[in-house]
Design an enzyme around this catalytic site. Sequence first.
Site, mmCIF file in Angstrom:
data_model
loop_
_atom_site.group_PDB
_atom_site.id
_atom_site.type_symbol
_atom_site.label_atom_id
_atom_site.label_comp_id
_atom_site.label_asym_id
_atom_site.label_seq_id
_atom_site.Cartn_x
_atom_site.Cartn_y
_atom_site.Cartn_z
ATOM 1 N NE ARG A 1 -10.778 -0.986 4.249
ATOM 2 C CZ ARG A 1 -11.301 -1.110 5.328
ATOM 3 N NH1 ARG A 1 -12.342 -1.481 5.444
ATOM 4 N NH2 ARG A 1 -10.677 -0.481 6.542
ATOM 5 C CE LYS B 1 -3.077 2.634 2.859
ATOM 6 N NZ LYS B 1 -4.032 2.679 4.205
ATOM 7 C CG ASP C 1 -5.322 8.195 4.437
ATOM 8 O OD1 ASP C 1 -6.375 8.523 4.032
ATOM 9 O OD2 ASP C 1 -5.493 7.132 5.191
ATOM 10 C CE LYS D 1 -6.350 8.982 7.825
ATOM 11 N NZ LYS D 1 -7.156 8.148 8.723
#
Length: 504
Positions: free
Chosen positions: A354, A268, A273, A280
């Site tokens: 994922r 990954k 992110d 977030k």
Amino acid sequence: MTDALKLGFGNFAAPAKAGPSGVLVVFCDDALKLGPATRNTLGSTATLVARAAKAERFTGKKNTALELVIPEGLKVGRLVVIGVGKAGELKAKDILRLGGLAMGKLPTAASDATIFAELPGGAMKPDQVADLAQGVRLRAYSFDRYKTKRKDEEKPPATRSVTIVTGDIAAARKAYDPRAAISDGVLLARDLVNEPANILYPEEFARRASALKKLRVSVEVLDIKAMKKLGMNALLGVGQGSARDSRVVVMRWNGGKAGDAPVAFIGKGVCFDTGGISIKPAAGMEDMKGDMAGAACVVGLLHALAARKARVNAVGVIGVVENMPDGNAQRPGDIVKSMSGQTIEIINTDAEGRLVLADVIWYTAQRFKPKFMVDLATLTGAIIVALGQEYAGMFCNNDQLAERLTKAGTETGELVWRMPLAPEYDKMIDSKFADMKNTGGSRWGGAITAAQFIKRFVDDKIPWAHLDIAGTGFDSRQTDINRSWGSGWGVRLLDRLVADHYER
Ligand code: BES
Ligand code: MN
Ligand code: ZN
């Protein structure tokens, strides 16, 4: 980036050339016993050591140290005696750690050190000398390329030379060679993890991976057009909110028999992110520059395998993207069709890793029909809740592969703990609108539902392990073999897995 370290091997016969800025490191057991060559070199200073040990209540327990400044009778400025506990019980990973501890005892001002690779029973074996040297190397790493202002006392000397003295220089060098290759792989992985996301975005990541060509690794970079053609819409959806284009990088090292199925490693590589539209919270978000630690490990591993000319065919495939909120970003509720043909309802855009892995794993299996696949991903906060930073979570569809990974973990100290997969967890990702959804809905068992998601893209005929390294890929604990943030976790583990079972 290493702190200009010159690491060499020398002979017991010619020790401690160092002057006042030099350090001599020796080892003793928990009876304060020193080796014969050490005793010989210390001469009358040994009595001083015994007295200092008493005064400091130093007993030679494993990983403790006694330091003497300007020791009478020696030319060096500092003598460090490191305890090894019971010498007979030392494993490779313990010696590695002792090397790190020894390197850590060099004051910033010290320019050279001599380490006596001797245990109370006599000279360390070549493999032990090499483990010690590797520990020194890993500990010496620091990531300071962006520090332009440092106080004088914080400035390390321009070069630091460490000489490890041993009974057999040639044998030590020979044993160290492959470990130097592995260490370089670890440090490369650390560099990638430590690098900030404004510098290390997907295209730059692909460029850095392409440097492996120098080691005769073949490197292919898939751009957006190529990924669209392959139907990698799960991965592309994650990157579509970013100004930086996504990439998939395929690295191949062919050191095995021609035509032999490769072993495959998948990473990954989320260069940053933010969470995307499911953004977030601000606190700690800077850590998400490390959300590519899985991909970094795969690049570091391919470096290690190629540099030590491992007799194996190996492929490394990484999905490199940036997860950003934007007018073009993916929304909760969107449905994407993955390369496998299965459709995914996006519930939370922060469950992006994922989605990247789904396409990259499917692609790797289709194209390479590997012997096994191991994927690494900083996938879930839930695995940190479960295991902290000591063990990575391991999810595996094959008991033999799980056992081999567990064993490689105890040997290297990069530990994995097996977690469950089961139909009951799989049910939790069924979707009202698509074949599956990208979160389990509940926070409970979050690392497991994430693994179940990935499993839907794996054909059970291929042994597969998923390592959730959210807790181990980067960490701010200071260990004896790593003082930086990026850990390079997994390079040593997977190199060992390959070395123990898959080389011809
Ligand atoms: N990259 C994070 C996981 C993570 C958290 C890695 C902390 C390292 C340290 C991942 O993409 C993520 O955001 N996971 C979510 C999943 C959730 C939305 C189902 C999480 O763990 O909260
Ligand atoms: Mn996320
Ligand atoms: Zn992530």
